[in-house]
Design an enzyme around this catalytic site. Structure first.
Site, PDB file in Angstrom:
ATOM      1  N   SER A   1       0.860  -1.140  -0.056  1.00  0.00           N
ATOM      2  CA  SER A   1       0.105   0.007  -0.005  1.00  0.00           C
ATOM      3  C   SER A   1       0.965   1.282  -0.291  1.00  0.00           C
ATOM      4  CB  SER A   1      -0.672   0.021   1.382  1.00  0.00           C
ATOM      5  OG  SER A   1      -0.106   0.396   2.491  1.00  0.00           O
ATOM      6  N   LYS A   2       0.251   2.279  -0.071  1.00  0.00           N
ATOM      7  CA  LYS A   2       1.050   3.559  -0.166  1.00  0.00           C
ATOM      8  C   LYS A   2       1.788   3.737   1.191  1.00  0.00           C
ATOM      9  CE  LYS A   2       0.100   7.293  -2.935  1.00  0.00           C
ATOM     10  NZ  LYS A   2      -1.169   7.402  -3.939  1.00  0.00           N
ATOM     11  N   ARG A   3       0.954   3.574   2.168  1.00  0.00           N
ATOM     12  CA  ARG A   3       1.577   3.647   3.611  1.00  0.00           C
ATOM     13  C   ARG A   3       2.930   2.730   3.763  1.00  0.00           C
ATOM     14  NH1 ARG A   3       1.902   2.135   8.717  1.00  0.00           N
ATOM     15  NH2 ARG A   3       1.093   0.068   8.114  1.00  0.00           N
TER      16      ARG A   3
ATOM     17  N   ALA B   1       5.904   3.934   1.785  1.00  0.00           N
ATOM     18  CA  ALA B   1       6.721   4.901   2.631  1.00  0.00           C
ATOM     19  C   ALA B   1       7.408   4.356   3.630  1.00  0.00           C
ATOM     20  CB  ALA B   1       5.494   6.002   3.028  1.00  0.00           C
TER      21      ALA B   1
END
Length: 492
Positions: free
Chosen positions: A255-257, A260
RNA sequence: GCCCCCAUCGUCUAGUGGCCUAGGACGAAGCCCUCUCAAGGCUUAAACGGGGAUUCGAAUUCCCCUGGGGGCACCA
């Protein structure tokens, strides 16, 4: 095997990630191995989702990995243009050809009507929500008249409604789908641009693509694709749907999270980040290659070795969890394979970026000392930054040898100064014997004495081999750092 | 919900009916080497998701279940 023409067809709508990189690698490998060509085609028909800069990132990433395409929008080629927005006339013709053949039809339904139809189907819990076929039933002449009159329309592919479609995937075998579960998908949008389904099939044919390697997210529309190709009467390429990458836990996609978080931990799923994180193209490539491609043994491979060993038949269809520890391993393994000169040019930018005054000949001497200690290239700063500083600032408590006190440690440093001063030079060969003799006579452990010396001279508890390091630093600087250490110890 | 795909150590994988007491690699643990940290060498722990069926024999073939993934747009 006949020369293969392979293609990677990303859309410039986001970052270039691992999945695309792997597809590109396999495409490249297959093309090189067979003496064919690897093509980059930009699927930019969705103008709403276009992200500026993403085309550049794709090209930059491919270049860095060392798997640049033979034909591309930038490089050109005899099958161009390689950007789909520059090929719209072609799609237009091909779509009309299908309409003429009775394999496709114009649809005048508004997005609003479609939306209503969808809602209604959902409300009555239909097995599958799809186009209700209103315009499919239209008389072709009537439809043609409405098109000519300027009415807004899309073109839909007329899916067979009976029977089943058998599509052959090279890794999974025949995939049989009952046609009643398929839809009359839109192949031409009302803005005059094709959807992927039409554009990709037309281009793959026009560009004489022999093997289509793509993500498994295309499996759902695979039956549509083969039906389109068959409607045209074209031969089919070899289709191979590559599995998706899962997050490290193996539970779901990144996921994006999580992307990151990976970056915070010094990793990334985006190829363009890898260089700055200290990864080598060799290491990254090796890592990427072995996710979804089963090789029995000898895991560490160069690109050339991969070309020699690659085999489309041995690609695995199951999803693979991303494992960054393996990236680190492969990166370190490839760094260890680098020559001094090569390693030197690769670590230099990191010293420069840190503002350290590096010199090539000194770096060349340092390279062999840190080679097997580097996991990522930027580790060179932690291991060898002290070489380029005037003075080091050792942590005072680190200067105290294990089991001894500050005074005794200062005494060790003093003794070292005496020994080193008396030597004709500070080559590691000259230093070794007298220092060992000192350890012998002192009754102390080599750990204790060399520990004090190491921290004093390098400023750190962990360093490349001591004597070799001092040889590079030179007598003057080494002695000065030793004196500073004594100073620090005496003021504790 | 419906359709499709996938399923071997924690992870990536080898394995295509007997060579499997299931092999390798990462990671983990231990030992050796050693001026620190690495690298290297040796060793150990660690898997065929479950249930049926076929067969003299199944990790390997078939079916069901379970689990995971993907898709169900005028996005790719």
């Amino acid at each position: 095997m006949k020369p293969a023409r392979t293609r990677m067809a990303p859309s410039p709508t986001g970052r270039f990630h691992l999945g695309s990189a792997r597809t590109a690698l396999f495409d490249y490998l297959l093309a090189r191995q067979t003496g064919g060509q690897f093509i980059l085609r930009l699927e930019d028909t969705d103008r709403k989702r276009f992200v500026p800069g993403s085309e550049e990132e794709i090209v930059r990433s491919l270049d860095w990995l060392g798997i640049a395409p033979d034909e591309s929008p930038m490089r050109g080629g005899k099958f161009g243009p390689y950007r789909q927005t520059e090929r719209r006339e072609l799609y237009h013709q091909r779509a009309n050809e299908l309409v003429q053949k009775g394999c496709a039809y114009p649809c005048f339904c508004s997005p609003e009507r479609l939306e209503r139809s969808r809602k209604e189907q959902e409300a009555r819990k239909a097995d599958r929500v799809r186009y209700d076929g209103l315009c499919r039933a239209l008389d072709p002449d009537e439809a043609a008249r409405r098109v000519a009159s300027g009415e807004k329309y899309v073109i839909r592919f007329k899916m067979p409604q009976e029977g089943a479609t058998i599509a052959h995937d090279h890794l999974r075998g025949d995939i049989v789908t009952e046609n009643k579960y398929l839809d009359d998908w839109i192949i031409m949008k009302s803005d005059g641009l094709p959807t992927y389904h039409l554009a990709a099939m037309v281009d793959d044919h026009e560009m004489e693509i022999t093997h289509v390697l793509r993500g498994s997210e295309w499996l759902a529309t695979f039956p549509l694709h083969v039906n389109i190709v068959r409607a045209f009467g074209w031969g089919e390429p070899v289709w191979a749907h590559l599995s998706v990458f899962l997050k490290p836990s193996g539970k779901g996609k990144m996921s994006k999270r999580e992307s990151a978080q990976a970056l915070k931990d010094g990793h990334s799923i985006f190829v363009d980040d890898l260089k700055d994180l200290g990864y080598t193209p060799e290491g990254a490539l090796n890592w990427i290659a072995l996710m979804g491609w089963g090789v029995a043994e000898d895991d560490v491979m160069s690109l050339d070795q991969m070309i020699g060993r690659f085999n489309v038949d041995t690609l695995t269809p199951s999803p693979a969890a991303i494992n960054f520890q393996r990236l680190d391993y492969f990166n370190g393994a490839h760094i260890r394979l680098l020559s001094n000169a090569d390693l030197m040019t690769r670590i230099k930018p990191f010293f420069v970026a840190a503002g350290l005054p590096v010199e090539d000949d000194m770096l060349l001497k340092i390279a062999p000392l840190i080679r097997e200690r580097l996991v990522t290239l930027d580790d060179c700063l932690a291991f060898a930054g002290f070489f380029f500083k005037e003075d080091v600032l050792p942590n005072p408590t680190d200067l105290i040898a294990k089991g001894l006190d500050a005074k005794q440690s200062a005494e060790i440093a003093r003794k070292c100064i005496g020994i080193l001063s008396a030597l004709p030079d500070l080559s590691h060969q000259s230093v070794e014997a007298p220092m060992r003799a000192y350890v012998e006579s002192s009754g102390l452990g080599a750990n204790q004495i060399f520990g004090v010396l190491r921290v004093a001279v390098t400023g750190q508890k962990v360093s490349p081999p001591l004597f070799e390091s001092m040889e590079i630093i030179g007598r003057e600087k080494s002695l000065r750092r030793l004196r500073n250490a004594i100073e620090i110890l005496e003021h504790l």
